[in-house]
Design a protein around this motif. Structure first.
Motif, mmCIF file in Angstrom:
data_model
loop_
_atom_site.group_PDB
_atom_site.id
_atom_site.type_symbol
_atom_site.label_atom_id
_atom_site.label_comp_id
_atom_site.label_asym_id
_atom_site.label_seq_id
_atom_site.Cartn_x
_atom_site.Cartn_y
_atom_site.Cartn_z
ATOM 1 N N GLY A 109 38.082 42.847 23.570
ATOM 2 C CA GLY A 109 39.150 42.896 24.569
ATOM 3 C C GLY A 109 38.915 43.968 25.629
ATOM 4 O O GLY A 109 39.779 44.255 26.441
ATOM 5 N N ASP A 152 39.683 44.472 29.833
ATOM 6 C CA ASP A 152 40.901 45.028 30.438
ATOM 7 C C ASP A 152 40.657 46.486 30.808
ATOM 8 O O ASP A 152 41.029 46.953 31.889
ATOM 9 C CB ASP A 152 42.072 44.980 29.447
ATOM 10 C CG ASP A 152 42.434 43.569 29.038
ATOM 11 O OD1 ASP A 152 42.163 42.647 29.817
ATOM 12 O OD2 ASP A 152 42.984 43.402 27.926
ATOM 13 N N LYS A 190 41.231 41.064 37.314
ATOM 14 C CA LYS A 190 40.497 40.844 36.069
ATOM 15 C C LYS A 190 40.826 39.458 35.528
ATOM 16 O O LYS A 190 41.993 39.066 35.500
ATOM 17 C CB LYS A 190 40.860 41.925 35.048
ATOM 18 C CG LYS A 190 40.079 41.839 33.752
ATOM 19 C CD LYS A 190 40.869 41.205 32.656
ATOM 20 C CE LYS A 190 40.010 40.892 31.434
ATOM 21 N NZ LYS A 190 40.800 40.281 30.349
HETATM 22 MG MG MG Z 1 41.764 40.016 26.399
#
Ligand code: MG
Ligand code: ASP
Length: 406
Positions: free
Chosen positions: A151, A154, A7
């Motif tokens: 975010g 992830d 990632k």
């Molecule tokens: Mg992040």
């Protein structure tokens, strides 16, 4: 041969040059004989830009349209990365969330992944094709694009690693691992070689921005080995693992802080059964996640103040929601304070040792910092303080728990 999910965060794909560098890292894994799925974020700053576009048109926006807009950042990076890979002779193809599909629930803007149809993509992997899968997006039960919360890439990566039973999920970012605290606040912060899922979970949930909270929950649940590492160096990063993999456990592993908090006080709410449910129910229905809560015992047995914290971004909506229920809730006033920060000390060692909270309170008292709200879990103590004392508090606690690098 291993199966690996890589990632790459926004700074790692910030421009075409960086995307080419990412392609080379992917190629290195392919050349080593591994099967690779790669999950990029949007280019650094892009999601913020898209969110600003949304709020500039509509303050209390429709979350479905928000998702339509903010999910596009990742659509661009998967396409570019697939091209960059093809350009260096790697067989690669992009797969958008709806094409796989990555099924999520219907909570637009903060959706949770429910399942991933791996049949087709696994065939491709086994044929040696690199999968390029956008972070952050999925497909809701209403057949519309969803996003997983800020975010969220992830979480996309860990969920994909779990579904594909990958051997490792490497999260490349702009820091080289997980630190005892934010190195921008104190140069004495140390990089941890390993951290437990539980500690990482607490760290993430209280503001350490390295990994999205949900991604750690998923990794813990499915036993995905996660490594946080830098896309700028070749150093090993921090491994997020089970507690029994860590031989020597510190009492406290880290100090985290969050400035993204806001505090709401409802002044003089009736002190009677059902009132907390009547307040927090509508907030939950609006997808607002309340964190610390304090309710005092009423002096005169019929009214009390109720204070709670929530993410700054949800403040307007929370106030609007509560104002809408004013008749029913019967509070005298609603007060909001954005000038707060939450400071947390975290460590699984706390379970078996007393005095951890006490040391925190003493340290803050010595610096003259007032504590407004306290909350604890088995392995964490958090306090809410005035925002201007954030750095001072973090540095003092880092020293007090013996975390400073020599
Ligand atoms: Mg992040
Ligand atoms: N691009 C999304 C965000 O900025 C998801 C991510 O980067 O993880 O929140």
């Amino acid at each position: 041969m291993a199966r690996i999910v890589q990632k790459f965060g926004g700074t790692s794909v910030a421009n075409v040059e960086r995307i080419r560098a990412v392609a080379l890292r992917v190629k290195a894994e392919v050349d080593a004989g591994n099967q690779v799925a790669v999950v990029p974020s949007a280019m650094a700053g892009e999601t913020n830009r898209l969110v600003e576009l949304v709020t500039s048109v509509s303050k209390l926006y429709d979350a479905r349209e928000y998702d339509t807009i903010v999910s596009t950042g990742e659509q661009v990076t998967v396409g570019l990365l697939a091209l960059a890979l093809q350009d260096i002779g790697i067989q690669a193809r992009s797969w958008l969330g709806w094409q796989i599909p990555i099924h999520t629930n219907g909570v637009h803007g903060k959706a949770r992944i429910e399942s991933i149809d791996i049949e087709e993509i696994e065939k491709r992997l086994e044929r040696g094709e690199v999968l390029v899968v956008p972070g952050f997006q999925g497909l809701g039960p209403d057949n519309r694009i969803t996003t997983l919360g800020r975010g969220g890439s992830d979480t996309s990566a860990v969920a994909l690693a779990a579904a594909l039973k990958a051997d490792r999920c490497d999260i490349y970012t702009d820091v080289d691992g997980v630190y005892t605290t934010d190195p921008r606040i104190t140069p004495k912060a140390r990089k941890l070689d390993k951290i437990t899922y539980e500690e990482m979970l607490e760290m993430a949930s209280v503001g350490a921005k390295v990994l999205q909270t949900r991604s750690v929950e998923l990794a813990m649940k499915h036993g995905v080995r996660v490594q946080v590492l830098s896309s700028y160096t070749d150093e090993p990063g921090t491994l997020v693992v089970d507690e029994d993999e860590i031989v020597e456990q510190e009492l406290v592993s880290g100090i985290a802080y969050s400035r993204d908090e806001a505090k709401i006080t409802l002044v003089s709410v009736p002190d009677q059964p059902g009132i907390a449910a009547a307040i927090f129910g509508p907030l939950a229905d609006n997808g607002i996640n309340v964190d610390m809560i304090v309710q005092n015992i009423s002096h005169d047995n019929n009214a009390t103040d109720l204070t709670f914290t929530l993410p700054m971004a949800d403040l307007e909506r929370a106030i609007a929601t509560l104002e809408g229920k004013r008749g029913e809730l019967n509070f005298a006033d609603i007060r909001a304070d954005k000038n707060v920060a939450k400071i947390s000390v975290i460590g699984v060692g706390m379970r078996s040792h007393a005095g951890v909270a006490q040391r925190m309170f003493t340290t803050l008292a010595e610096k003259g910092i007032n504590i407004q709200v306290i909350s604890t879990s088995e392995i964490k103590v958090s306090v809410l303080i005035a925002e201007e004392y954030t750095e001072l508090a973090v540095r003092a606690l880092h020293t007090a728990y013996g975390l400073d690098a020599d």
